[in-house]
Design an enzyme around this catalytic site. Structure first.
Site: not given
Length: 311
Positions: A84, A252, A281
């Site tokens: 991320s 995601d 995610h």
């Protein structure tokens, strides 16, 4: 998230433990703002200046400093692993020649350099109402979603506008495979504080579709950068010779497939890719199957590089 995110599940499921058990020398970074990194030589966390940074500084100073330190201690090139925001930082840092010199390869989970196609409903709601500017108008510079002010603001954004019954899904998209019965335990550690400036920088990426340095507005941009718009981080500056491995998911809502494809199109190299249709995610960190679905492939990638360098 902070470095503890790599250790939130069992030793058989958490990537930090798994890499160590496979013989890797694991160094875990905590950038400024997290609860493990509130120290400063002169500033207090109650001061505005303490929070005067975004992921730009995390990439060019915090991550860069960590990598140079590890290299100085080990005299070895480094395998980077990021998830991320850690991938935003990594990709920005890898445009810098002095960083590339000490990196052996990078493995990026939910890779992000562009956020133009974010679909997470609560995130889009925050962007639409300019939550970043609202918080700054309140004189708040630390972004702490555990604080009463932020909790109340987010609740007001959800009320009648966004279905936040499953709060995590409203922020990240649907996750397939993590143990939801452990949510209370995860929330003892996450989320960590960040800066409002960092949130604003991320929102700029969503609004403008850019992977650039922080946009201060025309006048201050001229003062800071000598130009009307902030300079872009050019992914083409990452050398073709640097091995990259990326894994991304079909569910995601933050690292959208179209944005991942744009990242791939702008890179000189062709990274090794692992696409998981049902992954969201958070699954890349906390899936109960990530050791087999994701981490085995990553370790195989690292091992192949070790073999090629020793032959």
């Amino acid at each position: 998230m902070a470095g503890d995110a790599w250790f939130l599940d069992s030793t058989e499921q958490s990537l930090g433990f798994i890499l160590a058990d496979h013989g890797f020398d694991v160094w875990v970074g905590n950038v400024r703002g997290t609860r493990w990194s509130h120290g400063h030589v002169s500033l207090s966390e109650t001061e505005k200046e303490f929070w005067e940074w975004s992921w730009q500084e995390l990439a060019l100073y915090d991550l860069a400093g960590m990598l140079h330190y590890i290299n100085s201690v080990t005299s070895s090139k480094i395998f980077i692993v990021g998830h991320s925001q850690g991938t935003i930082m990594s990709l920005a840092a890898l445009t810098q020649p002095d960083i590339v010199e000490i990196v052996e390869a990078a493995a990026l989970l939910s890779p992000i350099s562009y956020l133009e196609h974010v679909s997470a409903p609560l995130v889009l709601r925050m962007v639409a109402v300019h939550l970043d500017q609202m918080v700054l108008a309140l004189g708040i510079h630390q972004l702490n979603f555990r604080s009463d002010v932020l909790v109340n603001l987010v609740e007001s954004l959800c009320d009648g506008n966004v279905d936040c019954t499953d709060f995590l899904t409203s922020i990240t998209g649907q996750n397939c495979c993590f143990n939801k019965t452990r949510m209370d335990f995860y929330l003892e550690y996450e989320p960590h504080p960040s800066s409002v400036k960092n949130l604003r920088h991320l929102f700029q990426m969503i609004r403008q579709g850019t992977f650039s340095q922080y946009d201060y507005g025309i006048l201050k941009n001229i003062l800071m950068y000598g130009r009307l718009r902030p300079p872009a981080f050019d992914l083409n500056d990452i050398p073709k010779s640097l091995p990259l491995w990326m894994s991304y998911g079909g569910n995601d809502a933050l690292a959208d497939i179209m944005d991942v494809q744009r990242t791939l199109d702008e890179l000189q190299s062709k990274p090794e890719l692992l696409y998981l249709e049902n992954y969201g995610h958070i699954d890349f960190l906390l899936s109960i199957k990530a050791n087999r679905d994701v981490y085995d492939h990553m370790i195989e990638f690292f091992r192949s590089l070790e073999k090629s360098s020793s032959s």
